[in-house]
Design a protein around this motif. Structure first.
Motif, PDB file in Angstrom:
ATOM      1  N   GLY A 115      -3.469  -3.942 -25.504  1.00  0.00           N
ATOM      2  CA  GLY A 115      -4.353  -3.464 -24.267  1.00  0.00           C
ATOM      3  C   GLY A 115      -5.036  -2.225 -24.535  1.00  0.00           C
ATOM      4  N   LYS A 116      -3.978  -1.375 -25.197  1.00  0.00           N
ATOM      5  CA  LYS A 116      -4.540   0.025 -25.655  1.00  0.00           C
ATOM      6  C   LYS A 116      -5.424   0.202 -26.800  1.00  0.00           C
ATOM      7  N   HIS A 117      -4.978  -0.647 -27.736  1.00  0.00           N
ATOM      8  CA  HIS A 117      -5.629  -0.599 -28.992  1.00  0.00           C
ATOM      9  C   HIS A 117      -6.727  -1.390 -29.225  1.00  0.00           C
ATOM     10  N   ALA A 118      -6.874  -2.576 -28.156  1.00  0.00           N
ATOM     11  CA  ALA A 118      -7.903  -3.371 -28.462  1.00  0.00           C
ATOM     12  C   ALA A 118      -7.958  -4.419 -27.153  1.00  0.00           C
ATOM     13  N   PRO A 119      -8.365  -3.635 -26.130  1.00  0.00           N
ATOM     14  CA  PRO A 119      -8.478  -4.305 -24.644  1.00  0.00           C
ATOM     15  C   PRO A 119      -9.263  -5.864 -24.883  1.00  0.00           C
ATOM     16  N   GLU A 120     -10.029  -5.929 -25.785  1.00  0.00           N
ATOM     17  CA  GLU A 120     -10.945  -7.162 -25.668  1.00  0.00           C
ATOM     18  C   GLU A 120     -10.084  -8.152 -26.249  1.00  0.00           C
ATOM     19  N   ARG A 121      -8.964  -7.876 -26.959  1.00  0.00           N
ATOM     20  CA  ARG A 121      -7.986  -9.067 -27.283  1.00  0.00           C
ATOM     21  C   ARG A 121      -7.023  -9.559 -26.260  1.00  0.00           C
ATOM     22  N   GLN A 122      -7.399  -9.209 -25.306  1.00  0.00           N
ATOM     23  CA  GLN A 122      -6.435  -9.871 -24.143  1.00  0.00           C
ATOM     24  C   GLN A 122      -7.345 -11.000 -23.322  1.00  0.00           C
ATOM     25  N   GLN A 123      -6.710 -11.991 -22.900  1.00  0.00           N
ATOM     26  CA  GLN A 123      -7.419 -13.074 -22.057  1.00  0.00           C
ATOM     27  C   GLN A 123      -6.521 -13.750 -21.152  1.00  0.00           C
ATOM     28  N   VAL A 124      -6.803 -13.891 -20.002  1.00  0.00           N
ATOM     29  CA  VAL A 124      -6.191 -14.729 -18.891  1.00  0.00           C
ATOM     30  C   VAL A 124      -7.100 -15.865 -18.677  1.00  0.00           C
ATOM     31  N   ALA A 125      -6.682 -16.922 -18.410  1.00  0.00           N
ATOM     32  CA  ALA A 125      -7.762 -18.315 -18.291  1.00  0.00           C
ATOM     33  C   ALA A 125      -6.965 -18.687 -16.825  1.00  0.00           C
ATOM     34  N   THR A 126      -7.756 -19.365 -16.200  1.00  0.00           N
ATOM     35  CA  THR A 126      -7.521 -19.906 -14.945  1.00  0.00           C
ATOM     36  C   THR A 126      -8.305 -21.571 -15.105  1.00  0.00           C
ATOM     37  N   PRO A 127      -8.058 -22.346 -13.874  1.00  0.00           N
ATOM     38  CA  PRO A 127      -8.557 -23.497 -13.850  1.00  0.00           C
ATOM     39  C   PRO A 127     -10.116 -23.381 -13.689  1.00  0.00           C
ATOM     40  N   THR A 128     -10.604 -22.256 -13.101  1.00  0.00           N
ATOM     41  CA  THR A 128     -11.976 -22.084 -13.034  1.00  0.00           C
ATOM     42  C   THR A 128     -12.755 -20.993 -13.736  1.00  0.00           C
ATOM     43  N   ALA A 129     -11.870 -19.983 -14.325  1.00  0.00           N
ATOM     44  CA  ALA A 129     -12.579 -18.828 -14.981  1.00  0.00           C
ATOM     45  C   ALA A 129     -11.630 -18.270 -16.037  1.00  0.00           C
ATOM     46  N   THR A 130     -12.373 -17.589 -17.044  1.00  0.00           N
ATOM     47  CA  THR A 130     -11.371 -16.710 -17.870  1.00  0.00           C
ATOM     48  C   THR A 130     -11.910 -15.374 -17.875  1.00  0.00           C
ATOM     49  N   ILE A 131     -10.794 -14.675 -17.807  1.00  0.00           N
ATOM     50  CA  ILE A 131     -10.893 -13.031 -17.551  1.00  0.00           C
ATOM     51  C   ILE A 131     -10.558 -12.428 -18.965  1.00  0.00           C
ATOM     52  N   GLY A 132     -11.602 -11.488 -19.240  1.00  0.00           N
ATOM     53  CA  GLY A 132     -11.441 -10.696 -20.333  1.00  0.00           C
ATOM     54  C   GLY A 132     -11.104  -9.435 -19.901  1.00  0.00           C
ATOM     55  N   ILE A 133      -9.769  -8.889 -20.219  1.00  0.00           N
ATOM     56  CA  ILE A 133      -9.096  -7.767 -19.605  1.00  0.00           C
ATOM     57  C   ILE A 133      -9.781  -6.461 -20.323  1.00  0.00           C
ATOM     58  N   ARG A 134     -10.068  -5.468 -19.226  1.00  0.00           N
ATOM     59  CA  ARG A 134     -10.509  -4.120 -19.647  1.00  0.00           C
ATOM     60  C   ARG A 134      -9.513  -3.302 -18.938  1.00  0.00           C
ATOM     61  N   GLY A 135      -9.128  -3.635 -17.792  1.00  0.00           N
ATOM     62  CA  GLY A 135      -8.063  -2.671 -17.138  1.00  0.00           C
ATOM     63  C   GLY A 135      -6.797  -2.653 -17.698  1.00  0.00           C
ATOM     64  N   THR A 136      -5.837  -2.185 -16.933  1.00  0.00           N
ATOM     65  CA  THR A 136      -4.433  -2.090 -17.481  1.00  0.00           C
ATOM     66  C   THR A 136      -3.338  -2.463 -16.363  1.00  0.00           C
ATOM     67  N   ASP A 137      -3.858  -2.912 -15.292  1.00  0.00           N
ATOM     68  CA  ASP A 137      -2.736  -3.541 -14.252  1.00  0.00           C
ATOM     69  C   ASP A 137      -3.820  -4.254 -13.202  1.00  0.00           C
ATOM     70  N   PHE A 138      -3.275  -5.574 -13.070  1.00  0.00           N
ATOM     71  CA  PHE A 138      -4.003  -6.244 -12.205  1.00  0.00           C
ATOM     72  C   PHE A 138      -3.138  -7.567 -11.778  1.00  0.00           C
ATOM     73  N   ILE A 139      -3.809  -8.203 -10.605  1.00  0.00           N
ATOM     74  CA  ILE A 139      -3.245  -9.514 -10.136  1.00  0.00           C
ATOM     75  C   ILE A 139      -4.013 -10.526 -10.231  1.00  0.00           C
ATOM     76  N   VAL A 140      -3.509 -11.614 -10.669  1.00  0.00           N
ATOM     77  CA  VAL A 140      -4.567 -13.029 -10.448  1.00  0.00           C
ATOM     78  C   VAL A 140      -3.719 -14.096  -9.621  1.00  0.00           C
ATOM     79  N   GLU A 141      -4.410 -14.759  -8.708  1.00  0.00           N
ATOM     80  CA  GLU A 141      -3.810 -15.686  -7.826  1.00  0.00           C
ATOM     81  C   GLU A 141      -4.659 -17.006  -7.825  1.00  0.00           C
ATOM     82  N   VAL A 142      -4.115 -18.047  -8.044  1.00  0.00           N
ATOM     83  CA  VAL A 142      -4.710 -19.218  -8.182  1.00  0.00           C
ATOM     84  C   VAL A 142      -3.937 -20.196  -7.545  1.00  0.00           C
ATOM     85  N   GLY A 143      -4.970 -20.607  -6.412  1.00  0.00           N
ATOM     86  CA  GLY A 143      -4.397 -21.351  -5.266  1.00  0.00           C
ATOM     87  C   GLY A 143      -4.324 -22.927  -5.636  1.00  0.00           C
TER      88      GLY A 143
END
Length: 145
Positions: A115-143
């Protein structure tokens, strides 16, 4: 003799390939946490190695903490189904990529070296969305649906 040497070389290269896929370890296991690897369901324990393709499932009263080789930290809350879809990391250059999927539950994600070298190389997918990560600390909740 040559067959024994060849068999040992194949076993060693298989072990090395498995080690190259090694992504991280279970740092915290509280309650009933399962690691599903191919057709196996294994009870998670602190210190267990994790690999690309592993699914981690936490029960209603469970939680898990994962540290990847690039020092990315992930915490899974109760009733979570999480897949470490892809992890590649070159320790020399710091290059790599991370792709994870959260089918349900809660994930806290703190970026590591990738994430420090290439933040665009991180990805979090959920059933309804894909998140490209640019930050360093976050929470994802999928109901549950």
């Amino acid at each position: 003799m040559a067959m024994v040497v060849a068999a040992l070389a194949c076993a060693a290269s298989g072990a090395q390939a498995q080690e190259n896929r090694f992504a991280g370890i279970m740092k915290v296991v509280r309650g009933d946490v399962q690691v599903q690897r191919q057709e196996q369901k294994l009870p998670a324990q602190v210190g267990d190695k994790l690999y690309s393709g592993d699914r981690i499932v936490t029960a209603a009263d469970a939680a898990a903490g994962i540290t990847l080789r690039d020092d990315t930290l992930m915490s899974l809350g109760p009733k979570t189904s999480f897949v470490l879809e892809d992890f590649k990391f070159n320790e020399s250059s710091g290059d790599g990529n991370i792709a994870v999927r959260v089918a349900k539950g809660t994930l806290r994600y703190v970026s590591g070296l990738i994430g420090k070298h290439a933040p665009e190389r991180q990805q979090v997918a959920t059933p309804t969305a894909t998140i490209g990560i640019r930050g360093t600390d976050f929470i994802v909740e999928v109901g549950d649906e």
